[in-house]
Write an enzyme that holds these catalytic residues in place. Structure first.
Site, PDB file in Angstrom:
ATOM      1  CG  ASP A   1      -4.668   5.370   0.725  1.00 21.25           C
ATOM      2  OD1 ASP A   1      -5.654   4.406   0.922  1.00 21.25           O
ATOM      3  OD2 ASP A   1      -4.616   6.243   1.527  1.00 21.25           O
TER       4      ASP A   1
ATOM      5  CG  HIS B   1      -8.912  -1.666   4.340  1.00 23.48           C
ATOM      6  ND1 HIS B   1      -8.624  -1.844   3.023  1.00 23.48           N
ATOM      7  CD2 HIS B   1      -8.568  -0.453   4.747  1.00 23.48           C
ATOM      8  CE1 HIS B   1      -8.031  -0.406   2.555  1.00 23.48           C
ATOM      9  NE2 HIS B   1      -8.124   0.207   3.600  1.00 23.48           N
ATOM     10  CG  ASP B   2     -11.343   1.780   3.392  1.00 22.32           C
ATOM     11  OD1 ASP B   2     -10.908   1.596   4.608  1.00 22.32           O
ATOM     12  OD2 ASP B   2     -10.934   2.161   2.406  1.00 22.32           O
TER      13      ASP B   2
ATOM     14  CG  ASP C   1      -2.296   0.335   0.853  1.00 19.40           C
ATOM     15  OD1 ASP C   1      -2.495   1.582   0.512  1.00 19.40           O
ATOM     16  OD2 ASP C   1      -3.260  -0.421   1.320  1.00 19.40           O
TER      17      ASP C   1
ATOM     18  CD  GLU D   1      -8.749   4.388  -1.922  1.00 20.01           C
ATOM     19  OE1 GLU D   1      -9.797   3.800  -1.047  1.00 20.01           O
ATOM     20  OE2 GLU D   1      -7.993   5.072  -1.504  1.00 20.01           O
TER      21      GLU D   1
HETATM   22  C1  BGC Z   1      -7.962   3.818   2.825  1.00 17.62           C
HETATM   23  C2  BGC Z   1      -8.651   3.888   4.055  1.00 17.62           C
HETATM   24  C3  BGC Z   1      -7.570   5.024   4.688  1.00 17.62           C
HETATM   25  C4  BGC Z   1      -7.675   6.274   3.623  1.00 17.62           C
HETATM   26  C5  BGC Z   1      -6.675   7.652   4.371  1.00 17.62           C
HETATM   27  C6  BGC Z   1      -8.352   5.017   2.024  1.00 17.62           C
HETATM   28  O1  BGC Z   1      -8.836   5.334   1.185  1.00 17.62           O
HETATM   29  O2  BGC Z   1      -8.400   2.519   1.892  1.00 17.62           O
HETATM   30  O3  BGC Z   1      -8.540   2.944   4.740  1.00 17.62           O
HETATM   31  O4  BGC Z   1      -8.342   5.447   5.958  1.00 17.62           O
HETATM   32  O5  BGC Z   1      -7.483   5.997   2.479  1.00 17.62           O
HETATM   33  O6  BGC Z   1      -5.499   6.754   3.942  1.00 17.62           O
END
Ligand code: BGC
Ligand code: MG
Length: 582
Positions: A219, A348-349, A111, A276
């Site tokens: 991310d 995980h979200d 990540d 993402e």
């Molecule tokens: C991750 C989350 C995180 C956020 C801030 C995201 O989109 O998937 O788990 O809290 O980014 O880093």
């Protein structure tokens, strides 16, 4: 379960580039496997389970953040990008993990959290020493609104709201200025306009790629470019807060992504990047993943999993029949033959898909496998989130003290005295973060100690050990889907065409490439439905398909297989799924 593996081509098909027939598995390290009894998963634990993943058929393992971090957002707040948090292990164990994964034929994706750091990162610590700091401009520091009393509500430099609730600005009494944090206050935003910041990020990425990692999941990538002047935003457009249009898809976003590609991934041929992008729409998606643009290998869109949150994240509404299928199809059609995206229902979200989109009590097995079939065979790279392959269900959170996630805790403190609102219990990110369920022991084989977050009651019946011993389990079903992805040419590069089967409860599509076709039929409803119309079309004529996989009990013994298999035109039971080949 009906499975005719003999219908698959023998051996793995060709794919160019390699990821076109790959399957990705996401590990949330804190909840995967603990090895030292501290109740938190760790790298040694992952190493122990790599063979399980290889046997499942996983090609790429994405590990959520394991860098040094104060863990305000479970590792998405990094204080040292070049070290492993002692909670999880050390660099030596990490290298061993990568080496073992490679031996087993799997790639490792890290990540990459570079929209922000932790407040404890030395860059921020230095930046926070005052306006004269050499690193002041590495973050967004701004004066209070003119005329307002610093540190009081309304004095923030702009009206932007954080993704995790409340203002996106934090006041620093020492300097009289505010810093920007689009996420938690412990996650200050890096200033990507500053070329030194970008150099430092690319250096760090190359350091990991040189060390042997195979790529990154980047991310929150679509919020790195902020609108110049950081102006006030207009009214909120749920599920996003105020100001979102001023930092999502900002003016320099794609310049930054192209520069990142050129400075890092282009120097490591074959490396893999997953961006993402919470704001990406079917219209903007190709900007991220069209190979000619040299940005990301593929895109993680968030629209399908944000469904039902249109009135605010924690006030979900019931989805209309066919809504999930419609959104998935829109994305497939928009990306067409040029784009490539992540296919997923969980991470995980997000809450667990069966709890959210399926029928966890009445039709647990059927809805877990039907949802799996619906998303897994579309065009793109399927992602499996740990535990999804055994149909894990969401958490059982009844008291405020059951929650761990910073976003959920912020929500609870903004709604005092309300106990646990039902919407929070259903949608909280903690739902997807309960420990992996390996066996029937008290902590499900996850730890010998006390898990950092409670397991749901369903852990006693839903676990890997039981499903490995059952040839019809959800796990066996996923394995059959993975086999098909590896071997059937139409599932590698074939086109996607949705077929109207006459009822919004049915999601039916065809994948085709030269000489290979797959017909996927799913009933994503709790009603029995007979497909209509389309199957009179000569092209889809029932007699020409062979049933490879189905989630209903086999109605026949193998000697009568051909004659007894349900035809594409026959009534589909609630949550029935079938995969035909020709
Ligand atoms: C991750 C989350 C995180 C956020 C801030 C995201 O989109 O998937 O788990 O809290 O980014 O880093
Ligand atoms: Mg541990």
């Amino acid at each position: 379960m009906i499975l005719h593996s003999d219908l698959l081509p023998t051996g793995r098909g060709d794919a160019d580039p390699w990821w076109m027939n790959a399957v990705l598995y996401q590990i949330y390290p804190r909840s995967f496997q603990d090895s030292d009894g501290d109740g938190v998963g760790d790298l040694q634990g992952i190493v122990r389970r790599l063979e399980y993943l290889a046997q499942l058929g996983v090609d790429i393992v994405w590990i959520s953040p394991i860098y040094r971090s104060p863990q305000a957002d479970n590792g998405y707040d990094i204080s040292d990008y070049r070290d492993i948090d002692p909670l999880f292990g050390d660099l030596e164990t990490f290298d061993a993990l990568v080496a073992r994964a490679h031996e087993l034929g799997m790639r490792i994706v890290m990540d990459l959290v570079v929209n922000h750091t932790s407040v404890e990162h030395p860059w921020f610590v230095e930046s926070a020493t005052g306006p004269d700091s050499a690193r002041r401009d590495w973050y967004y520091w701004r004066d209070p609104r003119p005329g307002a009393v610093p540190g009081t509500p309304g004095a923030e430099p702009s009206n932007w709201e954080s993704f995790f609730g409340g203002s996106a600005w934090e006041y620093d009494p020492a300097s009289g200025q505010y810093y920007l944090h689009l996420f938690a206050r412990e996650q200050p935003d890096l200033n990507w306009e500053n070329p030194e910041v970008r150099d430092a990020v690319y250096d760090m990425m190359n350091w990991w790629l040189d060390r042997g990692v195979d790529g990154f999941r980047v991310d929150a990538i679509d919020v790195i470019s902020k609108r110049p002047g950081l102006p006030d935003g207009g009214p909120a457009r749920a599920p996003f807060g105020v100001g979102h249009e001023c930092f999502a898809d900002g003016p320099r976003l794609h310049d930054f992504l192209q520069e990142m590609h050129e400075r890092t991934f282009a120097r490591h041929p074959g490396s893999f990047t997953v961006g993402e992008a919470s704001n990406a729409s079917p219209e903007s998606a190709l900007l991220f993943c069209d190979p000619d643009r040299r940005e990301c290998t593929l895109l993680i869109p968030c629209e399908p999993v944000s469904l039902g949150q249109k009135t605010g994240k924690f006030s979900p509404r019931t989805l209309a029949a066919g809504e999930l299928a419609d959104v998935m199809s829109t994305w497939q059609e928009a990306l067409g033959e040029r784009g490539w995206n992540a296919l997923y229902l969980e991470n995980h979200d997000q809450p667990r898909a069966v709890s959210r989109f399926g029928d966890p009590h009445g039709a647990w097995y059927e809805s877990a496998t039907a949802l799996a079939t619906a998303y897994f065979l579309q065009r793109g790279t399927p992602f499996i989130y740990q535990g999804q392959e055994i149909g894990m269900l969401g958490g059982h959170f009844t008291r405020p003290s059951d929650f761990r996630d910073v976003e959920s805790l912020n929500y609870l403190s903004a709604h005092p005295g309300e106990g646990v609102p039902a919407g929070l219990a259903a949608i909280s990110r903690d739902n997807g973060r309960t420990p992996m369920q390996w066996d029937s022991s008290p902590a499900a084989g996850f730890t010998s100690g006390t898990p950092w977050i409670d397991l749901p009651p369903s852990a006693s019946s839903i676990h890997v050990e039981r499903q490995l011993a059952d040839a019809s389990s959800v796990l066996a079903f996923y394995r059959a889907l993975i086999d098909a992805r590896h071997r059937v040419p139409a599932l590698t590069s074939g086109s996607f065409r949705r077929v109207d089967a006459g009822d919004p409860g049915l999601f039916v599509y065809v994948r085709s490439s030269e000489g290979s076709e797959v017909l996927v039929m799913t009933n994503l409803s709790g009603r029995a439905i007979t497909p209509r119309g389309v199957f009179f079309d000569e092209d889809l004529s029932p007699s020409r398909w062979a049933l490879y996989l189905g989630n209903m009990a086999s109605p026949i013994d193998s000697s009568e297989a051909e004659a007894g298999d349900p035809l594409p035109s026959s009534t589909m039971a609630p949550w029935e799924a079938r995969v035909y080949l020709r």
